[in-house]
Design an enzyme around this catalytic site. Structure first.
Site, PDB file in Angstrom:
ATOM      1  CB  CYS A  42      -0.904  -0.001   1.233  1.00  0.00           C
ATOM      2  SG  CYS A  42      -2.050   1.405   1.272  1.00  0.00           S
ATOM      3  CG  ASP A  44      -0.659   4.110   5.280  1.00  0.00           C
ATOM      4  OD1 ASP A  44       0.243   4.674   5.934  1.00  0.00           O
ATOM      5  OD2 ASP A  44      -1.840   4.063   5.653  1.00  0.00           O
ATOM      6  NE  ARG A  46      -0.605   5.038   8.719  1.00  0.00           N
ATOM      7  CZ  ARG A  46      -1.859   4.811   9.090  1.00  0.00           C
ATOM      8  NH1 ARG A  46      -2.219   5.039  10.344  1.00  0.00           N
ATOM      9  NH2 ARG A  46      -2.743   4.343   8.236  1.00  0.00           N
ATOM     10  CG  HIS A  98      -1.578  -1.047   5.956  1.00  0.00           C
ATOM     11  ND1 HIS A  98      -2.080  -0.025   6.719  1.00  0.00           N
ATOM     12  CD2 HIS A  98      -1.755  -0.667   4.662  1.00  0.00           C
ATOM     13  CE1 HIS A  98      -2.523   0.934   5.933  1.00  0.00           C
ATOM     14  NE2 HIS A  98      -2.338   0.573   4.672  1.00  0.00           N
ATOM     15  CB  CYS A 101      -5.693  -0.507   4.619  1.00  0.00           C
ATOM     16  SG  CYS A 101      -5.337   0.067   2.939  1.00  0.00           S
TER      17      CYS A 101
HETATM   18 CO    CO Z   1      -3.385   1.250   3.047  1.00  0.00          CO
END
Ligand code: CO
Length: 213
Positions: A42, A44, A46, A98, A101
């Site tokens: 992803c 993302d 993080r 994750h 998400c």
């Molecule tokens: Co995500």
């Protein structure tokens, strides 16, 4: 100093740190890449692939998009898979989702999200495929968590639908395809232990591209 400018200072410090550890670091980096892993994760911020896997530059080929989707008509992810399998000859392809998400949560929301609609439809389709199991989970957070896992599973299935992977399986019996989930709360990776060699048997009749012939 503007935070944007700080990045270049960070970069210089990083270069110095690498050279302190190994004075030939950048000579090696510039010479070639032979990663054993393709990581599809992803976007993302993080969930940084190298850091969570404890791998150095050069050790993992990375593709990231919203909610780690492997869509059959996405030239980007398909080109990445082809390059990784045919040229880099990676030994492992990992799809890593994750918990928490935002893409998965957005797909569970009844709302027009513009450009994201078509992309998130991939996730809504995963929900539809597993609707009986998901609707039986009363706790909303647990249902999201399970959808995160099932999305990883379905994207792994999408990986083995590609001609690049099927051809390599027929001729080299490689790469292995794995589904992982990263937990933001404790930093741990969970291997879903999907057996994609068993999965292909279930879907082969429909998706086989006769790459062995
Ligand atoms: Co995500």
């Amino acid at each position: 100093m503007h935070p944007y400018k700080e990045i270049f200072d960070n970069n210089k410090r990083w270069v110095e740190a690498q050279l302190k550890k190994d004075e030939h670091f950048f000579d090696k980096l510039a010479s070639d890449q032979r990663p054993e892993f393709l990581y599809i994760g992803c976007s993302d911020s993080r969930v940084p692939a190298n850091e969570i896997m404890g791998l150095e530059p050069g050790e993992v080929f990375v593709h990231r998009n919203v909610a780690n989707v492997v869509n059959g008509i996405d030239h980007n992810v398909n080109a990445v898979i082809q390059y990784a399998v045919e040229y880099l000859k990676v030994k492992h392809i990992i799809v890593c989702g994750h918990y928490g998400c935002g893409g998965i949560q957005a797909a569970m929301t009844s709302q027009d999200m513009g450009e994201l609609n078509a992309w998130l439809r991939n996730i809504r389709d995963v929900y539809r495929l597993h609707q009986d199991e998901l609707d039986a989970i009363a706790d909303e957070k647990k249902r999201y968590d399970r959808l995160v896992e099932l999305n990883v599973q379905e994207q792994c299935v999408n990986v083995i639908k590609t001609a690049h992977v099927q051809k390599s399986w027929y001729h080299n019996n490689s790469p292995e395809v794995h589904g992982w989930v990263f937990d933001l709360h404790n930093g741990l990776l969970k291997d879903l232990e999907l057996n994609m060699k068993e999965q292909i048997k279930k879907i082969q009749k429909i998706y086989d591209l006769k790459q062995g012939s």
